[in-house]
Design a protein around this motif. Structure first.
Motif, PDB file in Angstrom:
ATOM      1  N   ARG A  91      -4.878   1.950  -2.493  1.00 42.41           N
ATOM      2  CA  ARG A  91      -5.039   2.003  -3.937  1.00 42.41           C
ATOM      3  C   ARG A  91      -5.558   3.373  -4.363  1.00 42.41           C
ATOM      4  NH1 ARG A  91      -5.206  -1.823  -7.881  1.00 42.41           N
ATOM      5  NH2 ARG A  91      -4.930  -3.435  -6.314  1.00 42.41           N
ATOM      6  N   ARG A  92      -6.301   4.048  -3.465  1.00 40.58           N
ATOM      7  CA  ARG A  92      -6.841   5.361  -3.792  1.00 40.58           C
ATOM      8  C   ARG A  92      -5.804   6.470  -3.586  1.00 40.58           C
ATOM      9  NH1 ARG A  92     -11.843   7.085  -3.753  1.00 40.58           N
ATOM     10  NH2 ARG A  92     -11.360   8.731  -2.258  1.00 40.58           N
ATOM     11  N   SER A  93      -4.554   6.093  -3.366  1.00 39.13           N
ATOM     12  CA  SER A  93      -3.554   7.093  -3.028  1.00 39.13           C
ATOM     13  C   SER A  93      -3.430   8.148  -4.118  1.00 39.13           C
ATOM     14  CB  SER A  93      -2.189   6.419  -2.835  1.00 39.13           C
ATOM     15  OG  SER A  93      -1.820   5.707  -3.984  1.00 39.13           O
ATOM     16  N   PHE A  94      -3.274   9.375  -3.669  1.00 36.60           N
ATOM     17  CA  PHE A  94      -3.084  10.526  -4.526  1.00 36.60           C
ATOM     18  C   PHE A  94      -4.268  10.800  -5.441  1.00 36.60           C
ATOM     19  CE2 PHE A  94       1.291   9.961  -3.230  1.00 36.60           C
ATOM     20  CZ  PHE A  94       1.639  11.263  -2.952  1.00 36.60           C
ATOM     21  N   CYS A  95      -5.467  10.329  -5.086  1.00 38.90           N
ATOM     22  CA  CYS A  95      -6.668  10.850  -5.727  1.00 38.90           C
ATOM     23  C   CYS A  95      -6.818  12.298  -5.268  1.00 38.90           C
ATOM     24  CB  CYS A  95      -7.908  10.050  -5.331  1.00 38.90           C
ATOM     25  SG  CYS A  95      -7.984   8.418  -6.074  1.00 38.90           S
ATOM     26  N   LEU A  96      -7.247  13.159  -6.167  1.00 41.85           N
ATOM     27  CA  LEU A  96      -7.356  14.570  -5.820  1.00 41.85           C
ATOM     28  C   LEU A  96      -8.366  14.809  -4.705  1.00 41.85           C
ATOM     29  CD1 LEU A  96      -7.120  16.231  -9.327  1.00 41.85           C
ATOM     30  CD2 LEU A  96      -5.338  15.922  -7.628  1.00 41.85           C
ATOM     31  N   ILE A 104       7.449  -1.476  -7.551  1.00 42.63           N
ATOM     32  CA  ILE A 104       6.621  -0.911  -6.489  1.00 42.63           C
ATOM     33  C   ILE A 104       5.518  -0.028  -7.082  1.00 42.63           C
ATOM     34  CG2 ILE A 104       6.595   0.577  -4.455  1.00 42.63           C
ATOM     35  CD1 ILE A 104       9.488  -0.223  -3.934  1.00 42.63           C
ATOM     36  N   ILE A 105       5.901   0.829  -8.028  1.00 41.55           N
ATOM     37  CA  ILE A 105       4.923   1.724  -8.660  1.00 41.55           C
ATOM     38  C   ILE A 105       3.888   0.920  -9.435  1.00 41.55           C
ATOM     39  CG2 ILE A 105       4.655   3.548 -10.382  1.00 41.55           C
ATOM     40  CD1 ILE A 105       7.436   4.541  -9.580  1.00 41.55           C
ATOM     41  N   THR A 106       4.371  -0.111 -10.139  1.00 41.49           N
ATOM     42  CA  THR A 106       3.445  -0.932 -10.934  1.00 41.49           C
ATOM     43  C   THR A 106       2.416  -1.616 -10.037  1.00 41.49           C
ATOM     44  OG1 THR A 106       5.190  -1.313 -12.569  1.00 41.49           O
ATOM     45  CG2 THR A 106       3.297  -2.803 -12.609  1.00 41.49           C
ATOM     46  N   ASN A 107       2.875  -2.177  -8.912  1.00 44.41           N
ATOM     47  CA  ASN A 107       1.949  -2.877  -8.011  1.00 44.41           C
ATOM     48  C   ASN A 107       0.951  -1.914  -7.343  1.00 44.41           C
ATOM     49  OD1 ASN A 107       3.157  -5.355  -8.520  1.00 44.41           O
ATOM     50  ND2 ASN A 107       4.656  -5.105  -6.876  1.00 44.41           N
ATOM     51  N   LEU A 108       1.411  -0.689  -7.055  1.00 48.26           N
ATOM     52  CA  LEU A 108       0.525   0.276  -6.383  1.00 48.26           C
ATOM     53  C   LEU A 108      -0.606   0.748  -7.277  1.00 48.26           C
ATOM     54  CD1 LEU A 108       2.900   2.606  -4.304  1.00 48.26           C
ATOM     55  CD2 LEU A 108       1.014   1.227  -3.429  1.00 48.26           C
TER      56      LEU A 108
END
Length: 506
Positions: A422-427, A500-504
């Motif tokens: 869920r934290r994907s692509f946090c800076l 997929i994007i919505t669930n992520l």
């Protein structure tokens, strides 16, 4: 050495070059005239038929003069700027007692300030990336955002009078510049009969010639680099340099910037927390732009450690929403997003942002916009192989030696980001700069010719990431982009990525 420097400085100025060529050509014509007189030859009159030859000779002379200036400019930069800087860096590497880090950074700052507008612009962009160049470096070089070299009041007055005939339409103009950038500086002003505060943006003297020479040097460097380094042609260095050339030259026409500002004002008329200066007609010319004065302080002041994290989060969120609206809704995005071009205003606890300097603006054609949106969605959803396939379809030339290896390489890069979290692509977790470098390696190794149309947009995202990282490292760029990208994904060839994007990112 001093005499040589004076000679270089003289040749760098067009009037001296013109005088030298004028004297030489005058001697040549005088000698021809004497020869004709001695041999009783009547010289032909300069008729209409001869005029094209004169134009051709004049253009050839201009080309020779320009090449001379480029050569001397390159020699000056190498010998008096880059070589001393390299020696200082080498001495710093050997021992900080010889050259301290702070001294080295000051030398780099001075190098950017004295190397012309194009290099100054590159310095402004570099100062937004502490993750790549270090915080200490960015603090020092960040002075370029608001403290670029200025020109004299006499030059400002001359530009205004050349554009409008006189400066009598202004009740007053502050002789001290409010800010200065690589292309121009701004002065506070007020028109006669009006109480509205304005700013007058005035182009630096001789900046057009300096930009032309710098861009010629960069183009020559890109072509030389592409010819020498194996595989570099697949990075589209020459095409990317040409794209940068077009962007820099677009900054040299303030009428174009005024048109860009009007388009931004219309696009954001219903967005209460994002503003742009409004150009004031008819006081707009090629080199002078009169626009409304916008309240606020530089974003740099809110990047300091003593600013509350809550305020930083609010500012970062507003900026990201504004940028993604530009890219996905308006297809008109600001390509020069450094802190000096962003003002922060706070009234009654509510923040708003004002974007300045709309000279560097870019758009994508329908095909490129569709390709970028689909590629963005594929990366956002963690589909590396699909991202590789989309890059191949949008590549300028079908020259990939091993498409499957390229797709697998892209999948490995995306998988390393770990988009299943869920934290994907946090800076805080992802360094987009490193991601881009890894992508460039895969591109070069598989001989994929990237479309240079993406260069400006990728650079803008990299600048946005640098600002976002300094304000709110936990910011998730992809999560902020969802409201803007999903409507386009649902109508595209990759509509299956929508759920997929919505669930992520819910």
């Amino acid at each position: 050495k001093l005499q040589f420097l004076y000679f270089i400085g003289a040749v760098m100025r067009r009037r001296y070059v013109a005088a030298m060529l004028g004297t030489a050509s005058g001697c040549c014509f005088k000698a021809m005239e004497q020869k004709c007189h001695a041999e009783n030859i009547v010289p032909l009159p300069l008729t209409q038929e001869v005029a094209p030859v004169k134009v051709s000779v004049r253009n050839s002379l201009k080309g020779v003069v320009h090449m001379m200036r480029v050569v001397f400019r390159g020699a000056y930069l190498v010998y008096y700027v880059f070589v001393p800087l390299l020696w200082a860096a080498l001495l710093h590497t050997i021992s900080e007692r010889m050259v301290s880090k702070s001294t080295l950074h000051l030398l780099i700052l001075q190098m950017f300030k004295t190397s012309g507008p194009c290099f100054l612009k590159l310095g402004q962009w570099a100062a937004t990336r502490p993750d790549l160049f270090g915080k200490d470096f960015c603090v020092v070089v960040g002075n370029l955002h608001t403290d670029a070299p200025t020109h004299s009041w006499a030059n400002t007055k001359k530009r205004i009078e050349e554009s409008f005939g006189s400066d009598e339409m202004f009740e007053y103009i502050d002789e001290k510049p409010l800010h200065s950038g690589c292309i121009a500086q701004v002065h506070k002003a007020k028109l006669r009969g009006s109480n509205q505060e304005l700013v007058v943006k005035v182009m630096h003297p001789d900046v057009e010639e300096s930009v032309d020479i710098d861009l010629s040097l960069l183009g020559m460097g890109a072509r030389a680099f592409a010819a020498v380094l194996p595989g570099s042609q697949w990075l589209s260095l020459v095409e990317s340099c040409d794209e940068f050339t077009n962007l820099m030259r677009s900054q040299l026409d303030f009428k174009l910037e005024a048109s860009n500002l009007q388009r931004f004002v219309r696009a954001f008329k219903d967005v209460g927390n994002v503003h742009f200066p409004v150009p004031i007609a008819p006081y707009v010319s090629y080199s002078v732009l009169t626009e409304t004065f916008e309240e606020g302080c530089s974003l740099t002041e809110y990047q300091q450690d003593d600013v509350s994290q809550v305020d930083k989060q609010k500012i970062a969120t507003i900026g990201c929403h504004a940028f993604f609206k530009m890219v996905f809704d308006d297809n008109l995005f600001h390509a020069d997003l450094h802190p000096g071009n962003i003002l922060v205003n706070k009234k009654n606890g509510i923040f708003s942002l004002t974007f300045l300097d709309a000279g560097l603006v870019s758009t994508l054609n329908k095909t490129d916009q569709k390709n970028f949106m689909e590629l963005f969605a594929a990366v956002c959803s963690g589909e590396g192989r699909l991202a590789g396939d989309l890059i191949l379809k949008g590549a300028k030339y079908d020259s990939c030696i091993d498409p499957e290896a390229f797709k697998n390489g892209m999948q490995d890069i995306i998988s390393n980001v770990n988009t299943s979290l869920r934290r994907s692509f946090c800076l805080a977790d992802v360094h987009i700069g490193e991601l881009l470098f890894d992508t460039m390696d895969v591109v070069r190794n598989n001989q994929v010719k990237l479309d240079p149309a993406f260069t400006t947009l990728v650079l803008s995202i990299a600048l946005l990431e640098g600002i976002g990282r300094s304000l709110w490292p936990e910011l998730n760029l992809f999560k902020v982009s969802i409201p803007y990208i999903l409507p386009h994904v649902e109508l595209s060839d990759v509509h299956h990525l929508g759920p997929i994007i919505t669930n992520l990112y819910q």
